[in-house]
Design a protein around this motif. Structure first.
Motif, PDB file in Angstrom:
ATOM      1  N   ASN A  79       9.221 -13.848  -0.452  1.00 27.68           N
ATOM      2  CA  ASN A  79       9.318 -13.872   1.009  1.00 27.68           C
ATOM      3  C   ASN A  79       9.192 -15.280   1.552  1.00 27.68           C
ATOM      4  O   ASN A  79       9.899 -15.677   2.466  1.00 27.68           O
TER       5      ASN A  79
ATOM      6  N   ARG B  29      -4.423   9.280   6.885  1.00 31.60           N
ATOM      7  CA  ARG B  29      -3.374   8.329   6.459  1.00 31.60           C
ATOM      8  C   ARG B  29      -3.068   8.594   4.985  1.00 31.60           C
ATOM      9  O   ARG B  29      -3.984   8.679   4.171  1.00 31.60           O
TER      10      ARG B  29
ATOM     11  N   LYS C 160       5.124   8.628  -4.652  1.00 28.45           N
ATOM     12  CA  LYS C 160       5.814   8.664  -3.355  1.00 28.45           C
ATOM     13  C   LYS C 160       6.335  10.058  -3.031  1.00 28.45           C
ATOM     14  O   LYS C 160       6.288  10.484  -1.869  1.00 28.45           O
TER      15      LYS C 160
ATOM     16  N   ARG D  94       9.675  -5.307   8.374  1.00 28.89           N
ATOM     17  CA  ARG D  94      10.253  -3.966   8.515  1.00 28.89           C
ATOM     18  C   ARG D  94      10.672  -3.701   9.972  1.00 28.89           C
ATOM     19  O   ARG D  94      10.630  -2.574  10.444  1.00 28.89           O
TER      20      ARG D  94
ATOM     21  N   GLN E 131      -5.142   8.739  -1.261  1.00 33.29           N
ATOM     22  CA  GLN E 131      -4.249   7.986  -2.173  1.00 33.29           C
ATOM     23  C   GLN E 131      -3.539   8.979  -3.085  1.00 33.29           C
ATOM     24  O   GLN E 131      -4.185   9.679  -3.873  1.00 33.29           O
TER      25      GLN E 131
ATOM     26  N   LYS F  51       5.278   5.367  -9.961  1.00 33.96           N
ATOM     27  CA  LYS F  51       5.347   5.131  -8.514  1.00 33.96           C
ATOM     28  C   LYS F  51       6.197   6.181  -7.796  1.00 33.96           C
ATOM     29  O   LYS F  51       5.905   6.573  -6.678  1.00 33.96           O
TER      30      LYS F  51
ATOM     31  N   LEU G 139       6.283 -10.936  -4.758  1.00 40.59           N
ATOM     32  CA  LEU G 139       6.928 -10.540  -3.502  1.00 40.59           C
ATOM     33  C   LEU G 139       6.615 -11.542  -2.408  1.00 40.59           C
ATOM     34  O   LEU G 139       7.470 -11.925  -1.622  1.00 40.59           O
TER      35      LEU G 139
ATOM     36  N   THR H  17       3.546   3.169   4.232  1.00 44.50           N
ATOM     37  CA  THR H  17       4.186   2.570   3.060  1.00 44.50           C
ATOM     38  C   THR H  17       5.133   1.465   3.510  1.00 44.50           C
ATOM     39  O   THR H  17       5.572   1.445   4.661  1.00 44.50           O
ATOM     40  N   HIS H  18       5.467   0.563   2.557  1.00 46.60           N
ATOM     41  CA  HIS H  18       6.500  -0.448   2.845  1.00 46.60           C
ATOM     42  C   HIS H  18       7.878   0.084   2.465  1.00 46.60           C
ATOM     43  O   HIS H  18       8.879  -0.614   2.666  1.00 46.60           O
TER      44      HIS H  18
ATOM     45  N   MET I 216      -9.459   3.606   2.209  1.00 42.26           N
ATOM     46  CA  MET I 216      -9.894   4.094   0.898  1.00 42.26           C
ATOM     47  C   MET I 216      -9.833   2.960  -0.118  1.00 42.26           C
ATOM     48  O   MET I 216      -8.829   2.257  -0.212  1.00 42.26           O
TER      49      MET I 216
ATOM     50  N   GLY J 134      -1.871   4.121  -2.701  1.00 45.33           N
ATOM     51  CA  GLY J 134      -3.102   3.508  -3.212  1.00 45.33           C
ATOM     52  C   GLY J 134      -2.786   2.180  -3.865  1.00 45.33           C
ATOM     53  O   GLY J 134      -1.824   2.064  -4.621  1.00 45.33           O
ATOM     54  N   ILE J 135      -3.620   1.179  -3.566  1.00 46.68           N
ATOM     55  CA  ILE J 135      -3.340  -0.169  -4.076  1.00 46.68           C
ATOM     56  C   ILE J 135      -4.132  -0.480  -5.342  1.00 46.68           C
ATOM     57  O   ILE J 135      -3.852  -1.436  -6.048  1.00 46.68           O
TER      58      ILE J 135
ATOM     59  N   TYR K 194       0.423 -12.518   6.402  1.00 51.17           N
ATOM     60  CA  TYR K 194      -0.283 -11.243   6.237  1.00 51.17           C
ATOM     61  C   TYR K 194      -1.614 -11.201   6.980  1.00 51.17           C
ATOM     62  O   TYR K 194      -2.285 -10.186   6.982  1.00 51.17           O
TER      63      TYR K 194
HETATM   64  P1  FAD Z   1       6.067  -0.633  -2.841  1.00 46.58           P
HETATM   65  O1  FAD Z   1       6.638   0.466  -3.659  1.00 46.58           O
HETATM   66  O2  FAD Z   1       5.082  -1.528  -3.541  1.00 46.58           O
HETATM   67  O3  FAD Z   1       7.205  -1.493  -2.254  1.00 46.58           O
HETATM   68  C1  FAD Z   1       8.248  -0.911  -1.464  1.00 46.58           C
HETATM   69  C2  FAD Z   1       9.202  -1.996  -1.064  1.00 46.58           C
HETATM   70  O4  FAD Z   1       8.523  -2.952  -0.239  1.00 46.58           O
HETATM   71  C3  FAD Z   1       9.766  -2.739  -2.249  1.00 46.58           C
HETATM   72  O5  FAD Z   1      11.132  -2.967  -1.986  1.00 46.58           O
HETATM   73  C4  FAD Z   1       9.032  -4.039  -2.270  1.00 46.58           C
HETATM   74  O6  FAD Z   1       9.918  -5.052  -2.686  1.00 46.58           O
HETATM   75  C5  FAD Z   1       8.611  -4.255  -0.809  1.00 46.58           C
HETATM   76  N1  FAD Z   1       7.273  -4.876  -0.710  1.00 46.58           N
HETATM   77  C6  FAD Z   1       6.141  -4.442  -1.304  1.00 46.58           C
HETATM   78  N2  FAD Z   1       5.091  -5.237  -0.998  1.00 46.58           N
HETATM   79  C7  FAD Z   1       5.590  -6.215  -0.196  1.00 46.58           C
HETATM   80  C8  FAD Z   1       5.006  -7.338   0.441  1.00 46.58           C
HETATM   81  N3  FAD Z   1       3.706  -7.621   0.324  1.00 46.58           N
HETATM   82  N4  FAD Z   1       5.819  -8.127   1.198  1.00 46.58           N
HETATM   83  C9  FAD Z   1       7.129  -7.861   1.335  1.00 46.58           C
HETATM   84  N5  FAD Z   1       7.737  -6.791   0.744  1.00 46.58           N
HETATM   85  C10 FAD Z   1       6.984  -5.980  -0.003  1.00 46.58           C
HETATM   86  N6  FAD Z   1      -3.988   1.360   0.010  1.00 46.58           N
HETATM   87  C11 FAD Z   1      -5.201   1.838  -0.327  1.00 46.58           C
HETATM   88  O7  FAD Z   1      -5.527   1.961  -1.513  1.00 46.58           O
HETATM   89  N7  FAD Z   1      -6.127   2.160   0.663  1.00 46.58           N
HETATM   90  C12 FAD Z   1      -5.830   2.059   1.983  1.00 46.58           C
HETATM   91  O8  FAD Z   1      -6.676   2.357   2.811  1.00 46.58           O
HETATM   92  C13 FAD Z   1      -4.534   1.592   2.360  1.00 46.58           C
HETATM   93  N8  FAD Z   1      -4.176   1.468   3.659  1.00 46.58           N
HETATM   94  C14 FAD Z   1      -2.886   1.069   3.975  1.00 46.58           C
HETATM   95  C15 FAD Z   1      -2.485   0.994   5.306  1.00 46.58           C
HETATM   96  C16 FAD Z   1      -1.185   0.634   5.621  1.00 46.58           C
HETATM   97  C17 FAD Z   1      -0.756   0.601   7.047  1.00 46.58           C
HETATM   98  C18 FAD Z   1      -0.250   0.317   4.581  1.00 46.58           C
HETATM   99  C19 FAD Z   1       1.178  -0.056   4.888  1.00 46.58           C
HETATM  100  C20 FAD Z   1      -0.656   0.363   3.281  1.00 46.58           C
HETATM  101  C21 FAD Z   1      -1.969   0.724   2.952  1.00 46.58           C
HETATM  102  N9  FAD Z   1      -2.401   0.788   1.637  1.00 46.58           N
HETATM  103  C22 FAD Z   1      -3.639   1.244   1.306  1.00 46.58           C
HETATM  104  C23 FAD Z   1      -1.599   0.199   0.571  1.00 46.58           C
HETATM  105  C24 FAD Z   1      -0.638   1.163   0.031  1.00 46.58           C
HETATM  106  O9  FAD Z   1      -1.250   1.880  -0.977  1.00 46.58           O
HETATM  107  C25 FAD Z   1       0.479   0.199  -0.353  1.00 46.58           C
HETATM  108  O10 FAD Z   1       1.438   0.289   0.654  1.00 46.58           O
HETATM  109  C26 FAD Z   1       0.975   0.352  -1.684  1.00 46.58           C
HETATM  110  O11 FAD Z   1       0.044   0.065  -2.648  1.00 46.58           O
HETATM  111  C27 FAD Z   1       2.242  -0.435  -1.907  1.00 46.58           C
HETATM  112  O12 FAD Z   1       3.120   0.528  -2.188  1.00 46.58           O
HETATM  113  P2  FAD Z   1       4.308   0.961  -1.252  1.00 46.58           P
HETATM  114  O13 FAD Z   1       4.692   2.323  -1.710  1.00 46.58           O
HETATM  115  O14 FAD Z   1       3.959   0.844   0.182  1.00 46.58           O
HETATM  116  O15 FAD Z   1       5.432  -0.082  -1.487  1.00 46.58           O
END
Ligand code: FAD
Length: 301
Positions: free
Chosen positions: A296, A171, A192, A244, A151, A188, A292, A213-214, A123, A175-176, A18
């Protein structure tokens, strides 16, 4: 809890995929390699938020100034239009009042504007939302290429969509940071679905939407259901280390809908101390992330 007792060397081992490396040069090389191999754009981010000493603030400002200059001078991107952008977090620039972060962030935004480098202000938790959005709107009003992050977990976000003028860059993420139920949804799926709905609203307003998003299902739905309305104002953003590749290729090549640019968010650290601190915080905020990561790691081995 578990994140606090895992020894540093193990956190470092988990963190490897990462984090691009321990220097700006390493991060620039990772960005250039991803551009060369898969035409992935990049956003560079220095891990160093939530600082506790003034010297760290100075070091963060100095590193970001170097980053801006280095990105501007990087000649590995042809005409320069696809050079990396830079992300920063305001909490990296104050050890006291949140407002103290504004001047350093302004200094960096001005330098980035002078050098023609795009910036995004990440954010953080809801204590930062007003200050961060105010800065973004100020910079966008001054004609700077400074993107904001919204977010979708926060209930206020629907109202914030209207703050962005045509041409602004936003973007969208769920939100994390875990937030209390009076200000945010904890569902969640709702977060989404809001990403899709808000991206439509922003596109209708003439805003450039970065869908981050992932989640493969929602990435695909964004490309199929939302992007066709204005593909030239859409981008998909992914995180270094989250595998991805197949989805990124399909999105870039137009297999799912209009072909869209894909950008990889590339964190790097100046020394592993900062990287491990970052990952510990992420683990503590979101214990599921730790599992996760573990999953991995074992999949890879
Ligand atoms: P999830 O619903 O958590 O997961 C979706 C799928 O991906 C699931 O199948 C899960 O198994 C898989 N997965 C999840 N995490 C991982 C991992 N670490 N490794 C492997 N597989 C995984 N958040 C903020 O608050 N502020 C920001 O400025 C911000 N910027 C971002 C910028 C980018 C480019 C990205 C990708 C994310 C950013 N985020 C930010 C985080 C965003 O809020 C997260 O992506 C989120 O919290 C996790 O949710 P998700 O919906 O993406 O995926």
């Amino acid at each position: 809890m578990l994140s606090r007792i895992v020894p540093g060397f193990m956190v470092r081992w988990f963190a490897r995929p990462y984090v691009a490396g321990e220097s700006l040069a390493a991060a620039l090389d990772v960005a250039a390699a991803r551009w060369k191999d898969g035409s992935l754009r990049a956003t560079l981010d220095l891990l160093g938020e939530d600082v506790t000493e003034a010297a760290q603030v100075d070091r963060n400002v100095a590193t970001y100034l170097r980053m801006i200059d280095a990105v501007a001078a990087d000649d590995r991107y042809g005409n320069g239009g696809s050079r990396p952008s830079i992300s920063l977090k305001p909490s990296a620039f104050t050890i006291g009042e949140r407002e103290a972060a504004c001047d350093p962030v302004r200094k960096l935004a001005e330098r980035a504007h002078e050098r023609g480098v795009a910036l995004t202000i990440d954010m953080e938790d809801q204590r930062w939302t007003d200050l961060t959005l105010d800065l973004c709107v100020e910079f966008q009003g001054r004609g700077f290429d400074v993107g904001a992050v919204l977010q979708t977990r926060l209930h206020r976000t629907e109202g914030d969509l209207g703050r962005f003028a045509p041409g602004a860059r936003v973007r969208l993420v769920i939100g994390i940071y875990p937030e209390p139920e009076d200000v945010a949804t904890t569902d969640k799926r709702v977060m989404k679905e809001r990403m899709l709905a808000y991206s439509k609203t922003l596109l209708d307003r003439g805003v450039f939407v970065e869908f981050a998003t992932h989640d493969v299902e929602f990435l695909e739905r964004f490309v199929r259901e939302v992007a066709p309305a204005a593909p030239d104002r859409c981008e998909v953003q992914l995180l270094l280390g989250v595998p991805r590749k197949k989805t990124a290729t399909r999105i870039r090549e137009g297999d799912l809908g209009p072909a869209l640019p894909v950008r990889l968010y590339i964190p790097f650290a100046l020394g592993w101390d900062q990287a491990t601190a970052y990952l510990r915080r992420r683990m503590a905020e979101s214990p599921s992330t730790m599992w996760l990561v573990l999953r991995n790691v074992f999949k890879r081995s």
